[in-house]
Design a protein around this motif. Sequence first.
Motif, PDB file in Angstrom:
ATOM      1  N   GLY A 121      11.236  42.636  32.687  1.00 46.32           N
ATOM      2  CA  GLY A 121      10.320  41.367  32.172  1.00 46.32           C
ATOM      3  C   GLY A 121      10.152  41.793  30.627  1.00 46.32           C
ATOM      4  O   GLY A 121       8.976  41.193  29.541  1.00 46.32           O
ATOM      5  N   VAL A 122      10.676  43.463  30.149  1.00 48.37           N
ATOM      6  CA  VAL A 122       9.944  43.554  28.794  1.00 48.37           C
ATOM      7  C   VAL A 122      11.338  43.521  27.901  1.00 48.37           C
ATOM      8  O   VAL A 122      11.731  44.405  28.130  1.00 48.37           O
ATOM      9  CB  VAL A 122       9.087  44.721  29.032  1.00 48.37           C
ATOM     10  N   ALA A 123      10.656  43.180  26.856  1.00 46.54           N
ATOM     11  CA  ALA A 123      12.112  42.175  25.995  1.00 46.54           C
ATOM     12  C   ALA A 123      12.287  44.192  25.014  1.00 46.54           C
ATOM     13  O   ALA A 123      11.216  44.604  25.084  1.00 46.54           O
ATOM     14  CB  ALA A 123      11.360  41.869  24.629  1.00 46.54           C
ATOM     15  N   GLY A 124      13.839  44.089  25.002  1.00 50.01           N
ATOM     16  CA  GLY A 124      13.850  45.440  24.042  1.00 50.01           C
ATOM     17  C   GLY A 124      13.744  46.551  24.648  1.00 50.01           C
ATOM     18  O   GLY A 124      13.827  47.639  24.218  1.00 50.01           O
ATOM     19  N   ILE A 125      13.401  46.568  25.475  1.00 48.95           N
ATOM     20  CA  ILE A 125      12.769  48.055  26.501  1.00 48.95           C
ATOM     21  C   ILE A 125      13.656  48.547  27.121  1.00 48.95           C
ATOM     22  O   ILE A 125      13.789  50.091  26.588  1.00 48.95           O
ATOM     23  CB  ILE A 125      11.390  48.206  27.520  1.00 48.95           C
ATOM     24  N   GLU A 126      14.600  48.420  27.232  1.00 52.78           N
ATOM     25  CA  GLU A 126      15.725  49.378  27.742  1.00 52.78           C
ATOM     26  C   GLU A 126      16.534  50.410  26.738  1.00 52.78           C
ATOM     27  O   GLU A 126      16.583  51.971  27.010  1.00 52.78           O
ATOM     28  CB  GLU A 126      17.349  48.802  28.169  1.00 52.78           C
ATOM     29  N   SER A 174      14.759  37.124  36.775  1.00 51.40           N
ATOM     30  CA  SER A 174      15.383  37.392  35.522  1.00 51.40           C
ATOM     31  C   SER A 174      14.563  36.357  35.063  1.00 51.40           C
ATOM     32  O   SER A 174      13.221  35.532  36.344  1.00 51.40           O
ATOM     33  CB  SER A 174      17.039  36.131  35.115  1.00 51.40           C
ATOM     34  N   GLY A 175      13.733  36.067  33.925  1.00 48.88           N
ATOM     35  CA  GLY A 175      13.247  35.550  33.595  1.00 48.88           C
ATOM     36  C   GLY A 175      12.221  35.950  31.727  1.00 48.88           C
ATOM     37  O   GLY A 175      13.035  36.080  31.200  1.00 48.88           O
ATOM     38  N   ALA A 220       7.591  40.468  38.784  1.00 44.40           N
ATOM     39  CA  ALA A 220       8.479  39.826  38.487  1.00 44.40           C
ATOM     40  C   ALA A 220       8.983  39.343  38.144  1.00 44.40           C
ATOM     41  O   ALA A 220       9.125  38.455  38.815  1.00 44.40           O
ATOM     42  CB  ALA A 220       9.658  41.432  39.570  1.00 44.40           C
ATOM     43  N   PRO A 221       9.787  38.636  37.003  1.00 45.17           N
ATOM     44  CA  PRO A 221       9.827  39.122  35.758  1.00 45.17           C
ATOM     45  C   PRO A 221       8.071  39.288  34.812  1.00 45.17           C
ATOM     46  O   PRO A 221       8.056  39.631  33.953  1.00 45.17           O
ATOM     47  CB  PRO A 221      10.196  39.346  35.232  1.00 45.17           C
ATOM     48  N   VAL A 222       7.439  38.143  34.989  1.00 42.21           N
ATOM     49  CA  VAL A 222       6.367  38.005  33.942  1.00 42.21           C
ATOM     50  C   VAL A 222       4.645  38.397  34.237  1.00 42.21           C
ATOM     51  O   VAL A 222       4.866  39.303  35.582  1.00 42.21           O
ATOM     52  CB  VAL A 222       5.578  36.439  35.189  1.00 42.21           C
ATOM     53  N   TRP A 223       4.370  38.995  33.210  1.00 37.15           N
ATOM     54  CA  TRP A 223       2.773  40.070  33.094  1.00 37.15           C
ATOM     55  C   TRP A 223       2.179  39.214  32.924  1.00 37.15           C
ATOM     56  O   TRP A 223       2.555  38.394  32.489  1.00 37.15           O
ATOM     57  CB  TRP A 223       3.527  41.008  31.797  1.00 37.15           C
ATOM     58  N   TYR A 224       1.110  39.608  33.922  1.00 39.32           N
ATOM     59  CA  TYR A 224      -0.204  38.482  33.506  1.00 39.32           C
ATOM     60  C   TYR A 224      -1.508  39.876  32.734  1.00 39.32           C
ATOM     61  O   TYR A 224      -1.505  41.263  32.866  1.00 39.32           O
ATOM     62  CB  TYR A 224      -0.564  37.850  34.891  1.00 39.32           C
ATOM     63  N   LEU A 284      -5.967  33.261  33.875  1.00 40.66           N
ATOM     64  CA  LEU A 284      -5.045  34.368  34.335  1.00 40.66           C
ATOM     65  C   LEU A 284      -4.219  33.525  33.064  1.00 40.66           C
ATOM     66  O   LEU A 284      -3.754  32.723  33.020  1.00 40.66           O
ATOM     67  CB  LEU A 284      -4.644  33.660  34.995  1.00 40.66           C
ATOM     68  N   PHE A 285      -3.847  34.719  32.584  1.00 37.11           N
ATOM     69  CA  PHE A 285      -2.811  34.567  30.511  1.00 37.11           C
ATOM     70  C   PHE A 285      -1.410  34.869  30.663  1.00 37.11           C
ATOM     71  O   PHE A 285      -1.393  36.422  31.459  1.00 37.11           O
ATOM     72  CB  PHE A 285      -3.737  35.366  29.372  1.00 37.11           C
ATOM     73  N   ARG A 286      -0.662  34.593  31.124  1.00 33.92           N
ATOM     74  CA  ARG A 286       1.038  34.057  30.601  1.00 33.92           C
ATOM     75  C   ARG A 286       1.268  35.607  29.672  1.00 33.92           C
ATOM     76  O   ARG A 286       0.213  34.957  28.711  1.00 33.92           O
ATOM     77  CB  ARG A 286       1.954  33.816  30.961  1.00 33.92           C
ATOM     78  N   VAL A 287       1.305  36.681  29.511  1.00 33.84           N
ATOM     79  CA  VAL A 287       1.394  37.400  28.090  1.00 33.84           C
ATOM     80  C   VAL A 287       3.345  37.031  27.240  1.00 33.84           C
ATOM     81  O   VAL A 287       2.815  37.092  26.348  1.00 33.84           O
ATOM     82  CB  VAL A 287       1.752  39.213  28.390  1.00 33.84           C
ATOM     83  N   ASP A 288       3.999  36.572  28.813  1.00 28.93           N
ATOM     84  CA  ASP A 288       4.639  36.242  27.158  1.00 28.93           C
ATOM     85  C   ASP A 288       4.116  35.016  26.740  1.00 28.93           C
ATOM     86  O   ASP A 288       5.362  34.707  25.020  1.00 28.93           O
ATOM     87  CB  ASP A 288       6.054  35.773  28.534  1.00 28.93           C
TER      88      ASP A 288
END
Length: 335
Positions: free
Chosen positions: A93-98, A136-137, A183-187, A200-204
């Motif tokens: 759920g974190v872009a480009g972290i891999e 996935s998300g 997973a996979p949403v960060w709040y 409650l805010f969705r970080v994406d």
Amino acid sequence: MTQDLPARMLRLLSLLQTRRTWTGDELAGRLGVTLRTIRRDIDRLRTLGYPVQGTTGTAGGYRLTSGADLPPLLLDDEEAVAIAVALRTAAAGVAGIEETAVRALAKLEQVLPVRLRHQVAAIQTAASPLPVPWSSGPATAPSALAVLAAACRDHESVTFTYRTSTGETGQRRAEPCGLVAAAPVWYLVAYDTGLEEWRLFRVDRLSEAAPTGHRFTPRALPAPNAAAYVAQRLAAAPARYTFQAVVEGGADTVRARTWSLPGRVQPLDDDTSMLRLAGDDPGRIAAQLLGIDLGAEDTVRGTPGLAPHLEQLGQRLLRAARALARQDPHSVGER
């Protein structure tokens, strides 16, 4: 530089790295020494180049600040291995972290002692993340997580642009409490100072997050912790479909088999539970019911529009069972 530090000072440095601010009394209590010894050790750390800043206030305190000349971060064996594991199995759920995690892991391995390098190498060889469909998300920007995490730690209000589920955007100012990965949403759990309520805010859906420089006194969260608050809000969110029934099994077992939030399952006794499901995806609700045994039919309640979807899944499974039975004339299905 660090090899001459006595064990007590290494422990002191480790404590300073784990929290933003410590009072002298807290450090003395943790290390079992006098306040005078703490002051002497702090002075020696400063002499060695560690930027330990004294804080003002009633009790006073110390914090390790950042700077261009900050000496290397000190980690004990367990902390080093823990970081390596976390980098190897970077959170979904974190872009480009891999890719970033791989680079950071390579740097960590270069400075590890041989005994730990072998452990980390073994982990890197044996462990690999498995992408699963339910994780996935939407991806979250690491920079946003970093800003929000620091604001949570420092009790500093933040501003950001937020896009709601209906597509409306607007500026928000909030007092952040905590980040929760569902997973996979960060709040982000935060007190919205404009609306004067917990939100409650969705970080994406959040952009341009920035600290304001304004510190706040943490408010009492209407839940035991941030994760519990997220679970409560998600469980109470309006949904197109609902399903409720008494089911066989203890609450923990039913919750695990249905992948449910804690608030969705309530124990009735040791062997039965009340299950309440809700969502906009009828297929997911149908799938959640596959791993449990329903109780009496008269306990079933919910949205009538969910019935065709449950029947459709049941027919698919029945066709699959009959196909397997035809392959084996001695199977139960042919008796």
